[in-house]
Each structure stands twice: as C-alpha cells, then as structure tokens.
Design a protein around this motif. Structure first.
Motif, PDB file in Angstrom:
ATOM      1  N   GLY A 185       0.970  -1.124   0.123  1.00 21.85           N
ATOM      2  CA  GLY A 185      -0.105   0.160   0.059  1.00 21.85           C
ATOM      3  C   GLY A 185       0.857   1.408  -0.071  1.00 21.85           C
ATOM      4  N   SER A 186       0.183   2.380  -0.295  1.00 22.28           N
ATOM      5  CA  SER A 186       0.869   3.629  -0.517  1.00 22.28           C
ATOM      6  C   SER A 186       0.724   4.495   0.996  1.00 22.28           C
ATOM      7  CB  SER A 186       0.530   4.460  -1.701  1.00 22.28           C
ATOM      8  OG  SER A 186      -1.039   4.761  -1.663  1.00 22.28           O
ATOM      9  N   ARG A 187       0.165   4.060   1.778  1.00 19.81           N
ATOM     10  CA  ARG A 187      -0.240   4.914   3.096  1.00 19.81           C
ATOM     11  C   ARG A 187       0.871   5.389   3.663  1.00 19.81           C
ATOM     12  NH1 ARG A 187      -4.354   5.500   7.003  1.00 19.81           N
ATOM     13  NH2 ARG A 187      -3.556   5.687   9.050  1.00 19.81           N
ATOM     14  N   VAL A 188       1.868   4.715   3.903  1.00 23.58           N
ATOM     15  CA  VAL A 188       2.947   4.999   4.666  1.00 23.58           C
ATOM     16  C   VAL A 188       3.930   5.848   3.896  1.00 23.58           C
ATOM     17  CG1 VAL A 188       5.397   4.344   5.869  1.00 23.58           C
ATOM     18  CG2 VAL A 188       2.811   2.997   6.034  1.00 23.58           C
ATOM     19  N   ALA A 189       4.223   5.628   2.596  1.00 25.02           N
ATOM     20  CA  ALA A 189       4.975   6.478   1.566  1.00 25.02           C
ATOM     21  C   ALA A 189       4.332   7.870   1.479  1.00 25.02           C
ATOM     22  CB  ALA A 189       5.166   5.884   0.291  1.00 25.02           C
ATOM     23  N   ASN A 190       2.777   8.142   1.489  1.00 25.07           N
ATOM     24  CA  ASN A 190       2.420   9.300   1.435  1.00 25.07           C
ATOM     25  C   ASN A 190       2.386  10.101   2.639  1.00 25.07           C
ATOM     26  OD1 ASN A 190       1.562   8.705  -1.255  1.00 25.07           O
ATOM     27  ND2 ASN A 190      -0.602   8.212  -0.699  1.00 25.07           N
ATOM     28  N   PHE A 191       2.225   9.388   3.815  1.00 18.29           N
ATOM     29  CA  PHE A 191       2.338   9.957   5.200  1.00 18.29           C
ATOM     30  C   PHE A 191       3.843  10.354   5.515  1.00 18.29           C
ATOM     31  CE2 PHE A 191       3.347  10.041   9.563  1.00 18.29           C
ATOM     32  CZ  PHE A 191       2.107  10.584  10.268  1.00 18.29           C
ATOM     33  N   VAL A 192       4.687   9.774   5.031  1.00 16.78           N
ATOM     34  CA  VAL A 192       6.107   9.973   5.448  1.00 16.78           C
ATOM     35  C   VAL A 192       6.352  11.359   4.582  1.00 16.78           C
ATOM     36  CG1 VAL A 192       8.552   9.494   5.367  1.00 16.78           C
ATOM     37  CG2 VAL A 192       6.852   7.943   6.090  1.00 16.78           C
ATOM     38  N   SER A 193       5.967  11.485   3.245  1.00 18.77           N
ATOM     39  CA  SER A 193       6.539  12.508   2.430  1.00 18.77           C
ATOM     40  C   SER A 193       5.913  13.735   2.729  1.00 18.77           C
ATOM     41  CB  SER A 193       5.997  12.212   0.922  1.00 18.77           C
ATOM     42  OG  SER A 193       4.502  11.942   0.796  1.00 18.77           O
ATOM     43  N   GLN A 194       4.843  13.785   3.419  1.00 12.77           N
ATOM     44  CA  GLN A 194       4.127  15.062   3.912  1.00 12.77           C
ATOM     45  C   GLN A 194       4.614  15.417   5.520  1.00 12.77           C
ATOM     46  OE1 GLN A 194      -0.034  15.449   3.543  1.00 12.77           O
ATOM     47  NE2 GLN A 194      -0.213  14.020   2.068  1.00 12.77           N
ATOM     48  N   CYS A 195       4.356  14.395   6.085  1.00 13.92           N
ATOM     49  CA  CYS A 195       4.861  14.563   7.676  1.00 13.92           C
ATOM     50  C   CYS A 195       6.501  15.099   7.798  1.00 13.92           C
ATOM     51  CB  CYS A 195       4.718  13.318   8.436  1.00 13.92           C
ATOM     52  SG  CYS A 195       4.791  13.630  10.353  1.00 13.92           S
ATOM     53  N   LEU A 196       7.224  14.263   6.921  1.00 17.17           N
ATOM     54  CA  LEU A 196       8.710  14.504   6.951  1.00 17.17           C
ATOM     55  C   LEU A 196       9.029  16.085   6.584  1.00 17.17           C
ATOM     56  CD1 LEU A 196      11.507  13.307   7.807  1.00 17.17           C
ATOM     57  CD2 LEU A 196      11.820  12.698   5.380  1.00 17.17           C
ATOM     58  N   THR A 197       8.152  16.468   5.348  1.00 10.33           N
ATOM     59  CA  THR A 197       8.379  17.904   5.215  1.00 10.33           C
ATOM     60  C   THR A 197       7.989  18.864   6.348  1.00 10.33           C
ATOM     61  OG1 THR A 197       7.848  17.187   2.944  1.00 10.33           O
ATOM     62  CG2 THR A 197       7.789  19.526   3.193  1.00 10.33           C
ATOM     63  N   ALA A 198       7.158  18.573   6.879  1.00 15.77           N
ATOM     64  CA  ALA A 198       6.418  19.394   8.126  1.00 15.77           C
ATOM     65  C   ALA A 198       7.621  19.624   9.155  1.00 15.77           C
ATOM     66  CB  ALA A 198       5.042  18.900   8.588  1.00 15.77           C
ATOM     67  N   GLU A 199       8.279  18.246   9.461  1.00 11.74           N
ATOM     68  CA  GLU A 199       9.239  18.273  10.382  1.00 11.74           C
ATOM     69  C   GLU A 199      10.642  19.124  10.115  1.00 11.74           C
ATOM     70  OE1 GLU A 199       8.704  17.281  13.497  1.00 11.74           O
ATOM     71  OE2 GLU A 199       6.761  16.801  13.078  1.00 11.74           O
ATOM     72  N   LEU A 200      10.618  19.320   8.767  1.00 10.06           N
ATOM     73  CA  LEU A 200      12.025  19.953   8.611  1.00 10.06           C
ATOM     74  C   LEU A 200      11.674  21.116   7.731  1.00 10.06           C
ATOM     75  CD1 LEU A 200      13.397  16.971   6.500  1.00 10.06           C
ATOM     76  CD2 LEU A 200      14.263  17.655   8.733  1.00 10.06           C
ATOM     77  N   LEU A 201      10.568  21.567   7.326  1.00  5.45           N
ATOM     78  CA  LEU A 201      10.448  23.078   6.660  1.00  5.45           C
ATOM     79  C   LEU A 201       9.537  23.869   7.381  1.00  5.45           C
ATOM     80  CD1 LEU A 201      10.555  21.892   2.910  1.00  5.45           C
ATOM     81  CD2 LEU A 201      12.216  22.537   4.572  1.00  5.45           C
ATOM     82  N   LEU A 202       9.355  23.726   8.764  1.00  8.32           N
ATOM     83  CA  LEU A 202       8.262  24.671   9.528  1.00  8.32           C
ATOM     84  C   LEU A 202       9.245  25.346  10.549  1.00  8.32           C
ATOM     85  CD1 LEU A 202       5.324  22.576  10.468  1.00  8.32           C
ATOM     86  CD2 LEU A 202       5.355  24.564   8.834  1.00  8.32           C
ATOM     87  N   GLY A 203      10.475  25.732   9.991  1.00 10.15           N
ATOM     88  CA  GLY A 203      11.555  26.669  10.893  1.00 10.15           C
ATOM     89  C   GLY A 203      12.499  26.036  11.437  1.00 10.15           C
ATOM     90  N   GLN A 204      12.708  24.527  11.375  1.00 10.29           N
ATOM     91  CA  GLN A 204      13.544  23.774  12.099  1.00 10.29           C
ATOM     92  C   GLN A 204      14.774  24.291  11.468  1.00 10.29           C
ATOM     93  OE1 GLN A 204      10.621  22.742  10.621  1.00 10.29           O
ATOM     94  NE2 GLN A 204       9.775  21.171  12.067  1.00 10.29           N
TER      95      GLN A 204
END
Length: 507
Positions: free
Chosen positions: A71-90
């Motif tokens: 399934g693509s659930r984890v890949a989709n989640f990681v691509s969005q969540c990892l971006t949030a963890e790196l590009l929200l001012g961190q």
C-alpha cells in the motif's frame, strides 16, 4: 503540535501543496509490471512510491524518494510529515553539520511515532473486535460462521488492510550549498561530479540497509538475532530492508517472527544513516535519488556491476539532448523500462530475472549541468569537443536512427563507480569507447541501430567488432565514423557565401 500534525495529515489538501517546487529538479515514474508469456505487461497493484521536491527559504532544498510496499499509505504519510518536520522553521543557515544531522534524525523519529499515532484507533478497534470472535477452529469455514461473526471477520480484514504497509526512504537536503543524504532502507543516492580539470566521479552515497549489508547484520547479531539465518533468508517479513518506516507487524510483533524472535529490542528500525561529507561549492553535475524498484529493474536486466554507470550515462545523454529538465527523468525511467522488457522477451540468460518489476521512481537534481547540447558548455569543462554519433534515442522516438551529439572528451580519468580511474588518452582523435566526463558513450557510424529498440539483450552500449578493417587499393582504411553530414552542415554554417569544399574534411 501532535494534534496539529494529525489534522494536517488527515485533511484532503496538504499544506505542502503551497510550498514552491524546485525547478532545478525533475521526477520520472513508472508503475509496477508483470509480463505475460506474450511479453505484454499488466500492473499488479496501484503505484506505491512517493517523492518530494521543495525549495524553501535561505537556499534550502528538500528532496525525497519513498518506496512504499503493501500500500501507499506510509509513503504518502512520510512524504508529507517529514516535510512538516523539516520545513516549519527547524532549519536555518546558522546550523552546523552536527545540528543538521541531529534535526534529520529527530525528524525521522517523529515521523515514525506520528504514523503509529494515526493507527492507534484502528489497533484498538481490532483488539476490541477480536474478543467477539469464537475460538479458532480449523474445521469451521467462514460460511459456517454466524452472520454477526462474518461481519466481525470482514471488518477485521478491512482494519488489517489499513494497518499493513511500510516504506523505505532516501532524502536529500541542501543547506548552505552542502548536501546531506539521509537513508532508511534500500533506495539509492548517486552524486555525479565533473570538475573543470577533468576529474570525474560517480559516488554512491550510503549503502542500502539490506540483509547482505555486513554492518546491518552485525547490528542485528548484537541484538541476539541469528544474522547467518537472516542473510540466508534474504528477506525479513517479505522485504529485504533491515530499516524501514511503519510496518507495525514487524515493529510491534517482532517477537512472533521466527527470524527476529530472539531480539532483545526492536531489530527493524527507522533511524537514518546520514552522510554530510559532500560540499556543492564549484560542483558541476547532478544528484540522483532512485527507488529500489528502478535499481532492481536495471540490475535484473544487466547485472549489478555497472548499474550506477549505466543510469548516469542515460541521464547525461538525456541532459545533453533535451532543452528542458522536466522531461529528462521520465525519459530515463522509460528507457530502463524498455531495457527490462527487452531482456525478458529476448529469452536469454537474464530473462529469468526480468519477469516483473516493481514501481520505479527517479529524481534528478541538476547542479550547474548544461542542458540541450554540450557545445555551449564553458571552456573549462575539462576537454575538447568532438562530434560523435551516439546510439541513443529518448522515449519519444522509437526509430532506429542515431542522434548526433557533441561530446566533451576528458584529457584523463574515466567514469567509475565511486572512484577515479586514470586513463591516458592521446591528444588526437579520441579512441572508440572512451568515456566522457558524464557518460560512457561509444562512437559508431550512422547505420548503427538505436539501443532503445528491441534488440534482444537491451544493452545500452554497443561494442565494435574486434576484427580490424582491411585497407583498400589506395592503402587507406575506411573510417569508423562517417563525418560527411557534419562537414556538410558545418560548411553551410561557416561558408559566408563561399564554398568550403577542399578546405574542410578529408581530402
């Protein structure tokens, strides 16, 4: 923060849709394929890969390729969540290498925990419904169960589908013109560098976390796992990766898996291996991020020995031929797809390895590399420019004709997999088979068939026969390359109204 993150992930529109895409990057994809006896392919499941390619503030760029499975659930989640963890001012330009590596490691850890938070309700519901099932009896079929028990079974099956799946990831971060590669699993990152003095390198950054990685086997052995059995099996719960994101069946129930049951702590982890050794100052070349499916397809067709060189050669040829970066990655993916198919239908030795391929994703990040023809490259490219007829065609053409490119020949050093190898070339005409700063491209005549056609083995490079040409009655040997069209076109562009016959070309 956790509640905000879950809200972002559960919304139909991701906040990352508003981030600017990097225009120095292109992505190519192809879905999985299973070949039938007639050579025709069919897709066995929806595409499970994912990717990201964002430009942020202060010269910060983030790229990633995610290989999903079940399934693509984890890949989709990681691509969005990892971006949030790196590009929200961190991240900011004041961070040191150690700061960036720490932030990357923390981001993967948070993404892993956040994913498991999203499936907490499903896990709880699964545990609750399981209490309503009668004791397991092998002699009782599904249709013999009561209607209520059948509904419970069906709902448990749906929940299991929601809970399964995982992903591997390779992520590239560029900050302060420094490249950071974070890898979890079996994807691949290649950096091709061609310096002005002719030194050429193709570097594979980070080794895959697989069952034949000796460092990973030692890590598992230190936890009490029988690493010899793991290496012999080649897979853990259906995957060759020893590090992965998600996959609760392995992470939460490893004690019930035979190969992992002796582990003292969780053996399959999501901690990335990070390389921060590459500065991009004064670098000319390109970065490649590839999913496991693309790597395996090329290695299945031609073997693993030259896979890195071959993919770099394909990319370099497309970059030289096309004026737009957008189509380059897709053209290369289509090229690999055709090579894989050609080997299968050839029926030769490697055909047995090519009955199917998984989803393929290729991300190319250009780093000061010239597009649309090498004659416009700066004089410091590292060699002289020679016209060469190259047996290569892009995905838009299936004709068996050659395309003429201008190839910059280096004065020394050939393309290698991760190392420089000295190779002295004469100052005159380049020897056939010499390698350019970016690709292994072979000179040939205009009658040579394009290697993109179904030629049996699907080889990218054609070797000229070893038999020497015989001189004619004048004592001359016929040329290996026909330059008559080049001389005619060159003469037309430079004649200034006067004939150049006799002043150019062989006399």
């Amino acid at each position: 923060m956790a509640a905000q993150r879950r809200t972002l992930m559960q919304s139909h529109q991701s906040w990352t849709d508003d981030l600017p895409l990097c225009q120095m990057c292109s992505v190519g994809t192809a879905p999985n394929c299973v070949y039938g006896p007639d050579g025709k392919g069919t897709q066995s499941h929806p595409n499970e890969d994912g990717h990201l390619r964002f430009r942020y503030e202060d010269g910060c760029f983030l790229y990633g390729v995610f290989n999903g499975y079940d399934g693509s659930r984890v890949a989709n989640f990681v691509s969005q969540c990892l971006t949030a963890e790196l590009l929200l001012g961190q991240l900011n330009s004041n961070h040191t290498d150690s700061d960036v590596c720490r932030i990357l490691t923390q981001a993967f850890d948070v993404v892993e925990k956040s994913y498991f938070e999203t499936i907490d309700n499903a896990l709880a519901q699964k545990a609750h419904l399981s209490t309503f099932l009668p004791p397991h009896n092998e002699n009782v079929s599904f249709h013999q169960l009561s209607p209520s028990s059948q509904k419970v079974h069906e709902r448990l099956k749906e929940l299991e589908q929601e809970l399964t799946g995982g992903a591997t990831a390779v992520v590239a971060l560029i900050l302060n013109n420094k490249l950071y590669i974070a890898n979890v699993g079996t994807n691949r990152a290649l950096l091709c560098k061609s310096s002005s003095d002719g030194q050429n390198q193709v570097l594979q950054i980070c080794r895959p976390h697989s069952t034949d990685n000796e460092d990973e086997l030692q890590r598992l052995a230190a936890l009490g796992v029988d690493s010899a059995r793991v290496k012999q099996a080649g897979q853990i719960a259906g995957q060759s990766s020893t590090r992965r994101l998600g996959d609760y069946r392995v992470k939460c129930n490893y004690s019930e898996i035979d190969l992992l049951s002796a582990a003292k702590t969780m053996p399959i982890i999501a901690e990335p291996e990070i390389d921060s050794s590459q500065s991009l100052d004064n670098v000319r070349g390109f970065l490649l991020l590839m999913s496991e499916g693309l790597i395996n397809a090329l290695e299945s067709a031609h073997g693993p020995e030259q896979a890195n060189q071959e993919i770099v050669a394909m990319v370099a040829a497309e970059l030289a031929q096309q004026n737009s970066l957008e189509a380059v990655a897709q053209s290369v993916v289509e090229r690999v797809k055709r090579l894989h198919h050609d080997v299968y239908v050839s029926g030769r030795q490697r055909a047995a390895y090519c009955s199917r391929h998984e989803d393929m994703t290729l991300l190319i990040r250009n780093i000061n590399y010239p597009l649309g023809g090498w004659p416009s490259a700066s004089p410091g490219w590292g060699g002289r420019i020679y016209p060469v007829s190259v047996p290569y065609s892009n995905s838009q053409s299936t004709s068996k004709t050659s395309v003429t490119l201008s190839l910059v020949m280096p004065s020394q050093n050939v393309l290698t997999n991760g190392t420089n190898t000295a190779s002295t070339l004469e100052e005159g005409t380049p020897t056939p088979g010499s390698q350019s700063p970016t690709a292994t491209l072979q000179s040939t005549n205009t009658q040579t068939q394009s290697s993109s056609s179904s030629s049996g083995d699907g080889s990218l490079f054609r070797q000229r026969g070893s038999q020497a040409a015989q001189p004619d009655e004048t004592g001359r040997v016929p040329p290996y390359v026909d330059f008559s069209q080049f001389y005619r076109l060159w003469g037309g562009d430079h004649s200034d109204g006067q004939s150049t016959q006799g002043g150019l070309g062989p006399q």
